[in-house]
Design a protein around this motif. Structure first.
Motif, PDB file in Angstrom:
ATOM      1  N   PHE A  43      14.438  -4.217  -6.513  1.00 63.47           N
ATOM      2  CA  PHE A  43      13.855  -4.623  -5.241  1.00 63.47           C
ATOM      3  C   PHE A  43      12.957  -3.546  -4.626  1.00 63.47           C
ATOM      4  N   GLY A  44      13.219  -2.266  -4.947  1.00 65.16           N
ATOM      5  CA  GLY A  44      12.461  -1.179  -4.331  1.00 65.16           C
ATOM      6  C   GLY A  44      10.963  -1.290  -4.531  1.00 65.16           C
ATOM      7  N   PRO A  45      10.490  -1.462  -5.769  1.00 64.58           N
ATOM      8  CA  PRO A  45       9.037  -1.556  -5.968  1.00 64.58           C
ATOM      9  C   PRO A  45       8.383  -2.693  -5.192  1.00 64.58           C
ATOM     10  N   ILE A  46       9.119  -3.824  -5.055  1.00 66.77           N
ATOM     11  CA  ILE A  46       8.560  -4.949  -4.289  1.00 66.77           C
ATOM     12  C   ILE A  46       8.364  -4.540  -2.836  1.00 66.77           C
ATOM     13  N   ALA A  47       9.382  -3.845  -2.273  1.00 66.03           N
ATOM     14  CA  ALA A  47       9.278  -3.404  -0.883  1.00 66.03           C
ATOM     15  C   ALA A  47       8.189  -2.360  -0.721  1.00 66.03           C
ATOM     16  N   VAL A  48       8.048  -1.456  -1.696  1.00 61.59           N
ATOM     17  CA  VAL A  48       7.036  -0.394  -1.608  1.00 61.59           C
ATOM     18  C   VAL A  48       5.627  -0.978  -1.670  1.00 61.59           C
ATOM     19  N   ILE A  49       5.455  -2.060  -2.424  1.00 60.19           N
ATOM     20  CA  ILE A  49       4.129  -2.692  -2.513  1.00 60.19           C
ATOM     21  C   ILE A  49       3.664  -3.143  -1.134  1.00 60.19           C
ATOM     22  N   PHE A  50       4.582  -3.733  -0.345  1.00 60.21           N
ATOM     23  CA  PHE A  50       4.219  -4.134   1.016  1.00 60.21           C
ATOM     24  C   PHE A  50       3.895  -2.908   1.867  1.00 60.21           C
ATOM     25  N   ALA A  51       4.617  -1.802   1.658  1.00 60.86           N
ATOM     26  CA  ALA A  51       4.341  -0.573   2.403  1.00 60.86           C
ATOM     27  C   ALA A  51       2.961  -0.023   2.044  1.00 60.86           C
ATOM     28  N   ILE A  52       2.611  -0.045   0.781  1.00 63.74           N
ATOM     29  CA  ILE A  52       1.279   0.429   0.352  1.00 63.74           C
ATOM     30  C   ILE A  52       0.191  -0.451   0.940  1.00 63.74           C
ATOM     31  N   SER A  53       0.486  -1.742   1.027  1.00 61.08           N
ATOM     32  CA  SER A  53      -0.499  -2.659   1.610  1.00 61.08           C
ATOM     33  C   SER A  53      -0.765  -2.309   3.072  1.00 61.08           C
ATOM     34  N   ASP A  54       0.325  -1.999   3.829  1.00 61.14           N
ATOM     35  CA  ASP A  54       0.141  -1.583   5.221  1.00 61.14           C
ATOM     36  C   ASP A  54      -0.642  -0.276   5.303  1.00 61.14           C
ATOM     37  N   GLY A  55      -0.320   0.680   4.441  1.00 63.05           N
ATOM     38  CA  GLY A  55      -1.026   1.967   4.443  1.00 63.05           C
ATOM     39  C   GLY A  55      -2.484   1.803   4.079  1.00 63.05           C
ATOM     40  N   ASN A  56      -2.749   0.953   3.116  1.00 64.74           N
ATOM     41  CA  ASN A  56      -4.143   0.719   2.700  1.00 64.74           C
ATOM     42  C   ASN A  56      -4.944   0.092   3.833  1.00 64.74           C
ATOM     43  N   SER A  57      -4.339  -0.844   4.563  1.00 69.86           N
ATOM     44  CA  SER A  57      -5.034  -1.481   5.692  1.00 69.86           C
ATOM     45  C   SER A  57      -5.368  -0.449   6.770  1.00 69.86           C
ATOM     46  N   HIS A  58      -4.391   0.441   7.060  1.00 70.55           N
ATOM     47  CA  HIS A  58      -4.648   1.467   8.064  1.00 70.55           C
ATOM     48  C   HIS A  58      -5.728   2.436   7.587  1.00 70.55           C
ATOM     49  N   GLY A  59      -5.662   2.853   6.306  1.00 74.50           N
ATOM     50  CA  GLY A  59      -6.657   3.789   5.783  1.00 74.50           C
ATOM     51  C   GLY A  59      -8.061   3.229   5.863  1.00 74.50           C
ATOM     52  N   MET A  60      -8.197   1.932   5.566  1.00 76.36           N
ATOM     53  CA  MET A  60      -9.521   1.314   5.626  1.00 76.36           C
ATOM     54  C   MET A  60      -9.997   1.215   7.074  1.00 76.36           C
ATOM     55  N   PHE A  61      -9.051   0.893   7.986  1.00 78.27           N
ATOM     56  CA  PHE A  61      -9.432   0.794   9.392  1.00 78.27           C
ATOM     57  C   PHE A  61      -9.835   2.150   9.959  1.00 78.27           C
ATOM     58  N   ALA A  62      -9.034   3.180   9.612  1.00 76.74           N
ATOM     59  CA  ALA A  62      -9.301   4.522  10.146  1.00 76.74           C
ATOM     60  C   ALA A  62     -10.327   5.284   9.317  1.00 76.74           C
ATOM     61  N   ARG A  63     -10.704   4.749   8.185  1.00 74.19           N
ATOM     62  CA  ARG A  63     -11.607   5.424   7.245  1.00 74.19           C
ATOM     63  C   ARG A  63     -11.091   6.830   6.915  1.00 74.19           C
ATOM     64  N   ASP A  64      -9.742   6.867   6.686  1.00 70.37           N
ATOM     65  CA  ASP A  64      -9.091   8.146   6.388  1.00 70.37           C
ATOM     66  C   ASP A  64      -7.995   7.864   5.353  1.00 70.37           C
ATOM     67  N   ALA A  65      -8.273   8.266   4.105  1.00 69.16           N
ATOM     68  CA  ALA A  65      -7.329   7.989   3.024  1.00 69.16           C
ATOM     69  C   ALA A  65      -5.994   8.694   3.238  1.00 69.16           C
ATOM     70  N   MET A  66      -6.051   9.935   3.769  1.00 68.81           N
ATOM     71  CA  MET A  66      -4.820  10.678   3.973  1.00 68.81           C
ATOM     72  C   MET A  66      -3.920   9.965   4.981  1.00 68.81           C
ATOM     73  N   GLN A  67      -4.520   9.479   6.091  1.00 72.93           N
ATOM     74  CA  GLN A  67      -3.723   8.730   7.056  1.00 72.93           C
ATOM     75  C   GLN A  67      -3.116   7.473   6.414  1.00 72.93           C
ATOM     76  N   GLY A  68      -3.904   6.832   5.565  1.00 72.12           N
ATOM     77  CA  GLY A  68      -3.395   5.645   4.874  1.00 72.12           C
ATOM     78  C   GLY A  68      -2.197   5.977   3.999  1.00 72.12           C
ATOM     79  N   LEU A  69      -2.273   7.135   3.311  1.00 72.98           N
ATOM     80  CA  LEU A  69      -1.145   7.546   2.470  1.00 72.98           C
ATOM     81  C   LEU A  69       0.098   7.857   3.298  1.00 72.98           C
ATOM     82  N   LEU A  70      -0.115   8.530   4.458  1.00 74.77           N
ATOM     83  CA  LEU A  70       1.029   8.875   5.305  1.00 74.77           C
ATOM     84  C   LEU A  70       1.676   7.627   5.908  1.00 74.77           C
ATOM     85  N   VAL A  71       0.851   6.677   6.332  1.00 74.62           N
ATOM     86  CA  VAL A  71       1.405   5.420   6.841  1.00 74.62           C
ATOM     87  C   VAL A  71       2.174   4.696   5.735  1.00 74.62           C
TER      88      VAL A  71
END
Length: 406
Positions: A43-71
């Motif tokens: 189940f962990g990888p499935i949950a992490v995929i949703f977390a990466i999706s949230d981080g990717n959305s934030h990174g694209m919005f903020a135009r900051d890859a590092m922030q996206g990774l931290l989120v």
């Protein structure tokens, strides 16, 4: 009482709930370490995929890859706490090896605690994301609060969705599987005990049949030896002996051939075998032996274990009548009786011969009879041997009419 079973090994096929090769963790005991990390890998990888999706959305919005990774990292931690936090607590509790009832209560408490642990992780990840969004927007940043609806219906609706989601993936279903596993182990244990009892009963049956097969040659040789002399001196008596012997062999040989023995028979069948044996001995011994068999017709069809009664009658002849000169009697009495509200079948073999000698009651045949009684009826099966008040011996065999053997 359910015995403790190993939680560090795979479950038997009769208990495992794995529906496919994908759900390998279900082949392990629930809340065992091997179950926990396999479930987390599933189940962990499935949950992490949703977390990466949230981080990717934030990174694209903020135009900051590092922030996206931290989120993504914060939400990944929150997702792993959701999937494995409560079950991790429960797994630790199960390895404490507490009593069954207490263990169940502690596991429920652990899974519930996991819900609040996940809620705290969710607030932690949301607040981090919220602070980043405040910095991007240049506004003041207050901590994220999720107030509970003031109405009862609203509060129930507000909490039911995350609680239901957590029940499905956070540990609630695992509690159901844990209960099903314990019931499965209990049933498997009962089945194994039942099969073990049946196996030991069959072994006792076989030992008794082998013992009877060993007794038969001795009985036959003695009978044939007496026939040899009777043919010359008393032909009519020799003929009667042969007829009685044939009747006895027809009654007994099918039940002891090749060491096999019927698991159950009726009282009437066993009394017929004893009657044919005693008739052979009466013809052989002449006026030295007389016998009686008394049994009410109402109990003739009651279940009765095979060969036991015949061994008691043979003992009465071999150890009571034959060693003691003079005329003797062997009496077999069967009756139904009630003790403490329960119904029993009791058969008594009485002789007026030499009586019990030291060590006789500890013989192999009687030991096998006792073993069979214990396996078939537990403490309800009784074999009692004693000297008669005046002369001879009394052997009493008592069994319940409701057999424990299944």
């Amino acid at each position: 009482m359910l015995q403790k079973y190993p939680i560090d090994k795979s479950l038997p096929a009769e208990i495992s709930t794995a529906a496919s090769q994908l759900l390998q963790y279900q082949r392990r005991p629930v809340f065992s370490w091997s179950w926990w990390w396999r479930r987390l890998l599933y189940f962990g990888p499935i949950a992490v995929i949703f977390a990466i999706s949230d981080g990717n959305s934030h990174g694209m919005f903020a135009r900051d890859a590092m922030q996206g990774l931290l989120v993504a990292w914060h939400y990944a931690v929150e997702a792993l706490v959701f999937v494995g936090g409560g079950t991790l607590l429960a797994t630790g509790i199960r390895h404490l090896a507490t009593r069954e009832r207490l263990e169940g209560l502690l596991l429920i408490a652990a899974v519930i605690a996991g819900f609040f642990l996940w809620d705290a992780a969710d607030h932690w990840a949301d607040n981090y994301h919220h602070r980043l969004m405040c910095a991007i927007n240049g506004g003041e940043c207050e901590p994220v609060h999720k107030p509970i609806d003031s109405t009862l219906l609203g509060a129930v609706m507000q909490l039911s969705v995350p609680a239901g989601f957590y029940f499905l993936f956070g540990g609630g279903v695992a509690l159901i599987s844990y209960g099903r596993e314990r019931r499965g182990w209990a049933e498997l244990q009962r089945r194994r005990e039942r099969e073990g009892l049946e196996l030991r009963a069959k072994e006792a049956d076989a030992r008794l049949a082998i013992l009877q097969a060993q007794v038969e040659p001795h009985f036959l040789f003695n009978t044939l030896a007496s026939l040899r002399s009777l043919v010359r001196t008393e032909p009519e008596r020799a003929e009667a002996t042969i007829d009685a012997l044939v009747t006895h062999l027809r009654a007994t040989l099918p039940r002891i051939r090749e060491g096999a023995v019927e698991p159950q028979s009726t009282l009437a069948q066993q009394l017929d075998i004893c009657r044919s044996y005693l008739e052979v001995m009466r013809v052989r011994m002449g006026t030295r032996l007389r016998y009686e068999i008394n049994s009410p017709e109402a109990i003739s069809d009651k279940p009765f274990p095979p060969l036991m009664l015949l061994l008691l009658v043979e003992n009465a002849i071999k150890h009571g009548v034959e060693p003691d000169p003079g005329a003797h009697a062997v009496v077999v009495d069967a009756q139904a009786l009630s003790l403490d509200g329960r119904h029993f079948l009791q058969v008594t073999v009485t002789d007026d011969g030499a009586g019990l000698r030291e060590g006789l009651s500890a013989g192999v045949g009687l030991a096998n009879v006792r073993a069979q009684l214990s396996l078939r009826y537990g403490a309800d099966g009784v074999l009692d041997l004693r000297n008669a008040e005046i002369r001879g011996s009394v052997a009493t065999l008592r069994i319940p009419l409701e057999s424990k053997r299944t």
